[in-house]
Design a protein around this motif. Structure first.
Motif, PDB file in Angstrom:
ATOM      1  N   UNK A  19       0.938  -1.411   0.247  1.00 18.58           N
ATOM      2  CA  UNK A  19       0.087   0.072   0.086  1.00 18.58           C
ATOM      3  C   UNK A  19       0.784   1.148  -0.007  1.00 18.58           C
ATOM      4  N   UNK A  20       1.704   0.938   1.080  1.00 20.94           N
ATOM      5  CA  UNK A  20       2.868   2.354   1.067  1.00 20.94           C
ATOM      6  C   UNK A  20       3.896   2.648  -0.336  1.00 20.94           C
ATOM      7  N   UNK A  21       4.001   1.530  -0.757  1.00 17.41           N
ATOM      8  CA  UNK A  21       4.871   1.587  -2.119  1.00 17.41           C
ATOM      9  C   UNK A  21       3.931   1.964  -3.202  1.00 17.41           C
ATOM     10  N   UNK A  22       2.654   1.744  -3.366  1.00 13.00           N
ATOM     11  CA  UNK A  22       1.888   2.115  -4.508  1.00 13.00           C
ATOM     12  C   UNK A  22       1.519   3.677  -4.514  1.00 13.00           C
ATOM     13  N   UNK A  23       1.180   4.005  -2.871  1.00 16.36           N
ATOM     14  CA  UNK A  23       1.089   5.319  -2.788  1.00 16.36           C
ATOM     15  C   UNK A  23       2.088   6.246  -3.068  1.00 16.36           C
ATOM     16  N   UNK A  24       3.159   5.968  -2.590  1.00 18.74           N
ATOM     17  CA  UNK A  24       4.332   6.643  -2.799  1.00 18.74           C
ATOM     18  C   UNK A  24       4.581   6.726  -4.378  1.00 18.74           C
ATOM     19  N   UNK A  25       4.507   5.663  -4.989  1.00 18.32           N
ATOM     20  CA  UNK A  25       4.908   5.767  -6.630  1.00 18.32           C
ATOM     21  C   UNK A  25       4.021   6.752  -7.162  1.00 18.32           C
ATOM     22  N   UNK A  26       2.760   6.651  -6.971  1.00 18.54           N
ATOM     23  CA  UNK A  26       1.627   7.414  -7.617  1.00 18.54           C
ATOM     24  C   UNK A  26       2.094   8.875  -7.278  1.00 18.54           C
ATOM     25  N   UNK A  33       7.799  13.470 -11.451  1.00 27.15           N
ATOM     26  CA  UNK A  33       8.985  13.152 -11.215  1.00 27.15           C
ATOM     27  C   UNK A  33       9.448  11.845 -12.231  1.00 27.15           C
ATOM     28  N   UNK A  34      10.376  11.824 -12.946  1.00 19.06           N
ATOM     29  CA  UNK A  34      10.730  10.591 -13.928  1.00 19.06           C
ATOM     30  C   UNK A  34      11.037   9.585 -13.172  1.00 19.06           C
ATOM     31  N   UNK A  35      10.618   8.581 -13.523  1.00 25.15           N
ATOM     32  CA  UNK A  35      10.725   7.287 -12.927  1.00 25.15           C
ATOM     33  C   UNK A  35       9.918   7.273 -11.411  1.00 25.15           C
ATOM     34  N   UNK A  36       8.981   8.063 -11.102  1.00 24.10           N
ATOM     35  CA  UNK A  36       8.412   8.061  -9.741  1.00 24.10           C
ATOM     36  C   UNK A  36       7.688   6.679  -9.389  1.00 24.10           C
ATOM     37  N   UNK A  37       6.984   6.068 -10.349  1.00 27.81           N
ATOM     38  CA  UNK A  37       6.644   4.942 -10.076  1.00 27.81           C
ATOM     39  C   UNK A  37       7.542   3.798  -9.675  1.00 27.81           C
ATOM     40  N   UNK A  38       8.996   4.085  -9.723  1.00 30.17           N
ATOM     41  CA  UNK A  38      10.004   3.176  -9.428  1.00 30.17           C
ATOM     42  C   UNK A  38      10.724   3.760  -8.213  1.00 30.17           C
ATOM     43  N   UNK A  39      10.860   5.144  -8.244  1.00 29.95           N
ATOM     44  CA  UNK A  39      11.778   5.774  -7.049  1.00 29.95           C
ATOM     45  C   UNK A  39      10.867   5.444  -5.684  1.00 29.95           C
ATOM     46  N   UNK A  40       9.511   5.772  -5.901  1.00 25.39           N
ATOM     47  CA  UNK A  40       8.565   5.736  -4.793  1.00 25.39           C
ATOM     48  C   UNK A  40       8.713   4.497  -3.874  1.00 25.39           C
ATOM     49  N   UNK A 312      16.810   2.650 -18.083  1.00 26.21           N
ATOM     50  CA  UNK A 312      16.003   2.227 -18.981  1.00 26.21           C
ATOM     51  C   UNK A 312      14.497   2.945 -18.836  1.00 26.21           C
ATOM     52  N   UNK A 313      14.051   2.919 -17.405  1.00 25.84           N
ATOM     53  CA  UNK A 313      12.944   3.430 -17.245  1.00 25.84           C
ATOM     54  C   UNK A 313      12.757   4.942 -17.245  1.00 25.84           C
ATOM     55  N   UNK A 314      14.126   5.679 -16.688  1.00 27.95           N
ATOM     56  CA  UNK A 314      13.922   6.950 -16.886  1.00 27.95           C
ATOM     57  C   UNK A 314      14.007   7.205 -18.328  1.00 27.95           C
ATOM     58  N   UNK A 315      14.907   6.702 -19.128  1.00 30.49           N
ATOM     59  CA  UNK A 315      15.154   6.877 -20.622  1.00 30.49           C
ATOM     60  C   UNK A 315      13.766   7.045 -21.346  1.00 30.49           C
ATOM     61  N   UNK A 316      12.846   6.113 -21.291  1.00 32.29           N
ATOM     62  CA  UNK A 316      11.810   5.781 -21.882  1.00 32.29           C
ATOM     63  C   UNK A 316      10.648   6.986 -21.541  1.00 32.29           C
TER      64      UNK A 316
END
Length: 353
Positions: A19-26, A33-40, A312-316
């Protein structure tokens, strides 16, 4: 699974992490923020790991996430991109050699001024292939715990600084418009999704023993099928969000209380070494961008020391030159694996001089 079902507290911890990972990513994604869904998820998982949650994500989930990213990148491959890469091989080769040389210099400085043993620093500062470096380090007598921490500290620094640089260069406005516009579609038909899942599963199975094979095999298979016209790559946004989160949580959960306590006195040195190497590679990226005419962001992501899936995530997401970034990152990945033992011996020899 049986252990999980018999421990309600463990189930609650996993639910809290998800839950926290999904919320922070969103949240980070909504903030452009680029790659926010990964960084969060990565930052959330670090907090859970250091707080003593005692969670470990299964490696196959991580590998599936890498496979999704690899197939996503394959969507960006075209004959035009491949032709451009074929013309850029001198730049890629020079950049790879420079990055390996700079990492060796940082490793030597870490030994001289950071109080870390030569063998451990040599493997810990290698720019990429974190899991392979840990395995090779242990075989050569280095401390695998310190090497693993150095590798993942650098990955975290690379991701955070890469996302920040992309945001400052204005790429965040592009990333906020869609998850991955090129490969993700709002509604993916089942007959489109199943072939993509099949490529991912086959790729990660065939390349089980190769460094970063879970990312590279689906990328190569998907590219070949797309270029030949046999398949159209289309991945739903929720699947890519899951893949980003899986990779982020796997990296973040590598930091637990025991490891941080063990390397606590060395953490400032590790962070300084990682940021120093990133800064040196950024300087090379600026010079190469000026000489070759490539945009700085693409060259920066291509020369960043490690984190092939993250770059790769940030580049795309930032619409950078994905082909150049992936080609240079992959070339350096294999260069580090091939030259790792030689570079480690040289650092050890120079440290004793």
């Amino acid at each position: 699974m049986q252990l999980l079902l018999s421990n309600p507290l463990l189930i609650l911890r996993w639910l809290a992490l998800i839950g926290c990972a999904a919320a922070s990513g969103q949240l980070l994604h909504a903030l452009a923020l680029p790659a926010g869904l990964f960084l969060g998820p990565m930052l959330t998982a670090i907090a859970f790991g250091v707080s003593g949650a005692g969670l470990r994500l299964h490696k196959q989930v991580f590998r599936f996430g890498q496979g999704c990213v690899g197939l996503m990148v394959a969507h960006s491959m075209s004959w035009t991109v491949l032709a451009a890469l074929a013309q850029s091989w001198p730049v890629m080769l020079i950049t790879t050699l420079l990055t390996v040389l700079l990492s060796a210099m940082v490793g030597l400085a870490t030994v001289r001024y950071g109080g870390i043993s030569a063998a451990t620093a040599a493997w810990g500062t290698a720019p990429g292939a974190a899991s392979a470096m840990v395995s090779m380090a242990e075989a050569h007598g280095a401390d695998p715990r310190v090497v693993a921490t150095m590798q993942y500290v650098r990955v975290v620094c690379v991701v955070m600084i890469g996302a920040l640089v992309s945001h400052l260069l204005g790429a965040g406005d592009i990333a906020s418009k869609a998850l991955v516009p090129a490969a993700s579609t709002p509604a993916v038909q089942l007959n489109q999704l199943l072939p993509c899942l099949a490529v991912i599963v086959i790729g990660i199975t065939l390349a089980a023993k190769l460094p970063a094979g879970a990312l590279l095999a689906p990328l190569l298979i998907g590219s070949a099928l797309q270029l030949s016209g046999l398949m159209q790559i289309a991945l739903p946004g929720w699947l890519l969000a899951f893949a980003y989160g899986a990779i982020g949580c796997y990296v973040g959960l590598r930091f637990d209380r025991a490891t941080v306590r063990y390397v606590g006195s060395r953490l400032p040195t590790m962070i300084a070494g990682a940021t120093g190497l990133i800064a040196l590679c950024a300087g090379c990226a600026w010079l190469l961008a000026w000489v070759t005419g490539h945009d700085f962001l693409s060259m920066y992501l291509a020369t960043s020391p490690g984190g092939l899936d993250a770059m790769a995530i940030i580049a795309v997401e930032t619409h950078s030159d994905v082909g150049l970034v992936l080609a240079m990152q992959t070339l350096r990945l294999f260069a580090v694996i091939i030259t790792g033992a030689f570079c480690a011996r040289q650092i050890i020899r120079l440290a004793k001089a």
